[in-house]
Design a protein around this motif. Structure first.
Motif, mmCIF file in Angstrom:
data_model
loop_
_atom_site.group_PDB
_atom_site.id
_atom_site.type_symbol
_atom_site.label_atom_id
_atom_site.label_comp_id
_atom_site.label_asym_id
_atom_site.label_seq_id
_atom_site.Cartn_x
_atom_site.Cartn_y
_atom_site.Cartn_z
ATOM 1 N N LYS A 105 48.844 28.921 -27.725
ATOM 2 C CA LYS A 105 48.467 27.997 -28.788
ATOM 3 C C LYS A 105 47.899 28.808 -29.960
ATOM 4 N N PRO A 106 47.898 28.238 -31.173
ATOM 5 C CA PRO A 106 47.362 28.970 -32.332
ATOM 6 C C PRO A 106 45.844 29.102 -32.307
ATOM 7 N N LYS A 107 45.388 30.276 -32.701
ATOM 8 C CA LYS A 107 43.961 30.500 -32.952
ATOM 9 C C LYS A 107 43.815 31.036 -34.373
ATOM 10 N N ALA A 108 42.845 30.502 -35.116
ATOM 11 C CA ALA A 108 42.652 30.896 -36.518
ATOM 12 C C ALA A 108 41.348 31.655 -36.703
ATOM 13 N N PHE A 109 41.423 32.671 -37.549
ATOM 14 C CA PHE A 109 40.244 33.405 -38.011
ATOM 15 C C PHE A 109 40.101 33.104 -39.507
ATOM 16 N N ILE A 110 38.942 32.592 -39.887
ATOM 17 C CA ILE A 110 38.747 32.063 -41.236
ATOM 18 C C ILE A 110 37.668 32.860 -41.979
ATOM 19 N N VAL A 111 37.947 33.160 -43.242
ATOM 20 C CA VAL A 111 36.912 33.639 -44.163
ATOM 21 C C VAL A 111 36.602 32.466 -45.086
ATOM 22 N N LEU A 112 35.368 31.999 -45.043
ATOM 23 C CA LEU A 112 34.984 30.818 -45.814
ATOM 24 C C LEU A 112 34.622 31.184 -47.253
ATOM 25 N N ARG A 113 34.842 30.246 -48.149
ATOM 26 C CA ARG A 113 34.373 30.405 -49.521
ATOM 27 C C ARG A 113 32.848 30.270 -49.556
ATOM 28 N N ASP A 114 32.262 30.821 -50.609
ATOM 29 C CA ASP A 114 30.811 30.713 -50.776
ATOM 30 C C ASP A 114 30.390 29.245 -50.794
ATOM 31 N N GLY A 115 29.285 28.973 -50.104
ATOM 32 C CA GLY A 115 28.746 27.619 -50.095
ATOM 33 C C GLY A 115 29.163 26.789 -48.905
ATOM 34 N N TYR A 116 30.057 27.318 -48.057
ATOM 35 C CA TYR A 116 30.513 26.580 -46.878
ATOM 36 C C TYR A 116 30.003 27.238 -45.602
ATOM 37 N N LYS A 163 47.513 19.773 -39.329
ATOM 38 C CA LYS A 163 48.455 18.800 -38.779
ATOM 39 C C LYS A 163 49.223 18.084 -39.893
ATOM 40 N N GLU A 164 48.500 17.726 -40.941
ATOM 41 C CA GLU A 164 49.117 16.987 -42.034
ATOM 42 C C GLU A 164 50.021 17.875 -42.892
ATOM 43 N N CYS A 165 49.618 19.152 -43.056
ATOM 44 C CA CYS A 165 50.366 20.054 -43.944
ATOM 45 C C CYS A 165 51.518 20.770 -43.254
ATOM 46 N N ALA A 166 51.330 21.129 -41.974
ATOM 47 C CA ALA A 166 52.297 22.007 -41.312
ATOM 48 C C ALA A 166 52.996 21.380 -40.109
ATOM 49 N N GLY A 167 52.364 20.415 -39.463
ATOM 50 C CA GLY A 167 52.970 19.808 -38.281
ATOM 51 C C GLY A 167 51.944 19.617 -37.182
ATOM 52 N N PRO A 168 52.062 18.543 -36.413
ATOM 53 C CA PRO A 168 51.020 18.199 -35.440
ATOM 54 C C PRO A 168 50.842 19.200 -34.305
ATOM 55 N N TRP A 169 51.886 19.987 -33.958
ATOM 56 C CA TRP A 169 51.743 20.947 -32.858
ATOM 57 C C TRP A 169 51.231 22.313 -33.334
ATOM 58 N N LYS A 170 51.100 22.483 -34.649
ATOM 59 C CA LYS A 170 50.762 23.805 -35.190
ATOM 60 C C LYS A 170 49.270 23.992 -35.468
ATOM 61 N N TYR A 171 48.481 22.978 -35.254
ATOM 62 C CA TYR A 171 47.066 23.105 -35.619
ATOM 63 C C TYR A 171 46.349 24.126 -34.723
ATOM 64 N N PRO A 172 45.363 24.846 -35.249
ATOM 65 C CA PRO A 172 44.647 25.846 -34.437
ATOM 66 C C PRO A 172 43.705 25.187 -33.432
ATOM 67 N N ARG A 173 43.874 25.551 -32.165
ATOM 68 C CA ARG A 173 42.997 24.999 -31.133
ATOM 69 C C ARG A 173 41.616 25.653 -31.184
ATOM 70 N N TRP A 174 41.583 26.876 -31.671
ATOM 71 C CA TRP A 174 40.305 27.595 -31.814
ATOM 72 C C TRP A 174 40.193 28.067 -33.262
ATOM 73 N N ILE A 175 38.996 27.993 -33.820
ATOM 74 C CA ILE A 175 38.755 28.480 -35.176
ATOM 75 C C ILE A 175 37.475 29.292 -35.185
ATOM 76 N N ASP A 176 37.600 30.576 -35.503
ATOM 77 C CA ASP A 176 36.439 31.462 -35.629
ATOM 78 C C ASP A 176 36.281 31.863 -37.094
ATOM 79 N N THR A 177 35.062 32.122 -37.497
ATOM 80 C CA THR A 177 34.821 32.630 -38.851
ATOM 81 C C THR A 177 34.526 34.125 -38.796
ATOM 82 N N ARG A 178 34.917 34.807 -39.865
ATOM 83 C CA ARG A 178 34.673 36.243 -40.000
ATOM 84 C C ARG A 178 34.295 36.538 -41.452
ATOM 85 N N PRO A 179 33.504 37.605 -41.672
ATOM 86 C CA PRO A 179 33.177 37.980 -43.060
ATOM 87 C C PRO A 179 34.381 38.513 -43.821
ATOM 88 N N ASP A 180 35.340 39.093 -43.081
ATOM 89 C CA ASP A 180 36.590 39.575 -43.685
ATOM 90 C C ASP A 180 37.626 39.715 -42.590
#
Length: 527
Positions: free
Chosen positions: A465-476, A491-508
């Motif tokens: 399944k997809p896992k995403a690593f995110i760098v957030l914009r300032d203020g979030y 889900k709305e932009c790419a498709g219902p099966w493509k959403y990331p099951r895990w989302i982690d944040t990173r500084p870069d």
């Protein structure tokens, strides 16, 4: 004609790129300008002749490797074209590598000589005892202390070497099919590999992409944020402009949005070359405006990674000029698939650059149908001769006339190509291909996300399944509410099966020195 150029015959690329512009009357015109110096076409010719003659007098033999560890300033083209003129094989090196990486490349290439800027010399000194084949070191702007540190090698000052060489115009008797330079791959999936390119590669790329697609002209001033050690930058800022007598603005230091804006204001370029990460950073900067600081800007170009549709549209709206997204590779030297002026479809990589042939093949080697995902393979005159001392990898990548890119694409009914991801990065969810790039592009359209990277990860049932690593914009700040919002957004932009099951944040995000996301490192984080 290009066909004549490509026939095996006596040919040295320096004659086409350095001597021919002088013969056409461009001698007094500025070829290169950096923050401190400028170099006319006549000065470039004289200095490359002097440097080439000096290399020969120093005992550097034809076909021996000459490594360049130089910042983007007017010394780079002198050393590069001087080496080509002398019949050496020139190796531009990334100025952002570690000592271990330099040791690997210099040992692998068996470089006999190195031209190195003084600030980078200390890094080389730390591995010098592991480089027995490196006979000659030529230092740029070094003092007595740096020079003394290389005792035991044949050490010279770059300015002195250029000054004492003969100014007589000559080129070594090389052939069109002879190797002229190597470009090392970025190492985004492992150790870098040396790609061997022949003398005709540079002009073929200049005519097909530079002149044929971009439409570069004599009156253009270009600025490439991608550095000269990168094949994308070497084409942008060296081959393309020299082929028509244009001018290149160079920036020695590492590119930041602030530095890029300063170059745009000072030199007023007409063509700007960047990478998606830089375009995103510039759009988020307070200095962003129409023209990006240059009243003359007519075109922007992007490569290195696929440009998300939303990013391209926002750039066009803010800058007032289109950005042409394309793809090339170190193996093919430059861009072979691109959008073009007057025919930009954001979210696609455009159409085949005339002079190349493309096809998409499935895992069995069959050509894919419309909208079917497969590996992109390319045929054209800029293909490398192979990897240095990597026989098995050369056979897999350079298969006869065709070069396997390692990139997954689909082609729509209108003939536009859609990037899906690297072959090693693609994975299937519920039996359907998922493109990390498509999920990343969807995430990047959310206001909270500055950038994202996606990998496949096994769940508790052993399914990918997809896992995403995110760098957030300032203020979030990431919390469960934002995570769920991002999942719904994908889900709305790419498709219902493509959403990331895990989302982690990173500084870069981990990247190569040329800006490509290193997803294999993200997979390593997962254990």
């Amino acid at each position: 004609m290009l066909e004549d150029l490509l026939r095996r015959k006596p040919y040295n690329a320096a004659a086409d790129f350095v001597d021919a512009p002088v013969a056409r009357g461009f001698g007094k015109k500025i070829a290169f300008i950096d923050p401190d110096h400028s170099l006319t076409y006549a000065e470039l010719q004289e200095r490359t002749c002097r440097f080439a003659a000096a290399l020969q007098s120093l005992g550097l033999r034809p076909e021996e490797r000459l490594a360049l560890l130089i910042y983007d300033n007017v010394d780079f083209p002198v050393a590069f074209w001087g080496g080509i003129r002398a019949g050496n094989v020139v190796l531009p090196l990334n100025t952002l590598l570690t000592a271990e990486q330099y040791a690997y490349i210099l040992v692998d290439s068996r470089a006999a000589a190195l031209v190195v800027a003084a600030p980078l010399a200390k890094t080389i000194l730390s591995v010098l005892d592991r480089l027995p084949r490196l006979r000659t070191v030529i230092l740029i702007d070094a003092g007595a202390t740096e020079t003394a540190a290389f005792s035991g090698r044949d050490v010279h000052d770059f300015s002195d070497v250029v000054a004492r060489g003969s100014a007589d115009v000559f080129v070594a008797p090389t052939l069109s099919d002879e190797v002229a330079f190597w470009m090392y791959t970025s190492g985004s999936t492992g150790d870098p590999k040396g790609v061997k390119h022949v003398h005709t590669t540079l002009m073929a790329a200049a005519r097909l992409m530079g002149q044929g697609v971009i439409g570069i002209r004599e009156d253009d001033v270009v600025y490439s944020a991608a550095k000269l050690f990168f094949s994308y930058g070497l084409g942008n800022a060296m081959a393309f402009p020299l082929s028509v007598g244009a001018t290149t603005a160079l920036l020695p230091q590492r590119v930041t949005p602030e530095a890029a804006f300063e170059v745009m204001r000072r030199h007023q370029p007409t063509i700007f070359y960047g990478v998606p990460t830089l375009y995103a950073s510039m759009l988020a900067h307070k200095e962003m405006k129409r023209g990006v600081g240059s009243d003359r800007l007519r075109l922007a170009v992007s490569a290195g990674e696929a440009l998300p549709a939303d990013l391209g549209k926002r750039w066009q709206s803010a800058a007032g000029v289109d950005v042409l997204d394309g793809i090339g590779s170190t193996e093919m030297f430059q861009t072979f698939l691109s959008n073009r002026p007057g025919d930009v479809r954001y979210g696609t990589t455009g159409k085949t650059v005339p002079g190349y042939d493309l096809k998409i093949v499935d895992e069995q080697g069959r050509e894919a149908t419309v909208d079917e995902i497969g590996e992109l393979v390319v045929r054209g005159p800029t293909a490398g001769e192979g990897y240095w001392n990597q026989r098995a990898k050369s056979r897999r990548t350079f298969a006869g006339e065709w070069t396997y890119t390692g990139d997954k694409f689909s082609r729509d009914a209108d003939g536009y190509y859609h990037y899906c991801g690297r072959t090693d990065d693609m994975f299937k969810v519920s039996g359907m291909w998922v493109s990390p790039f498509e999920v990343e592009a969807a995430l990047a359209t959310h206001e909270a996300v500055l950038e994202a990277a996606v990998i496949g990860k096994e769940d508790a049932d052993g399914l990918i399944k997809p896992k995403a690593f995110i760098v957030l914009r300032d203020g979030y700040v990431m919390d469960e509410h934002l995570r769920e919002t991002l999942r719904v957004h994908v889900k709305e932009c790419a498709g219902p099966w493509k959403y990331p099951r895990w989302i982690d944040t990173r500084p870069d995000l981990p990247r190569t020195a040329t800006g490509k996301i290193q997803r294999f490192k993200l997979r390593e984080f997962e254990g």
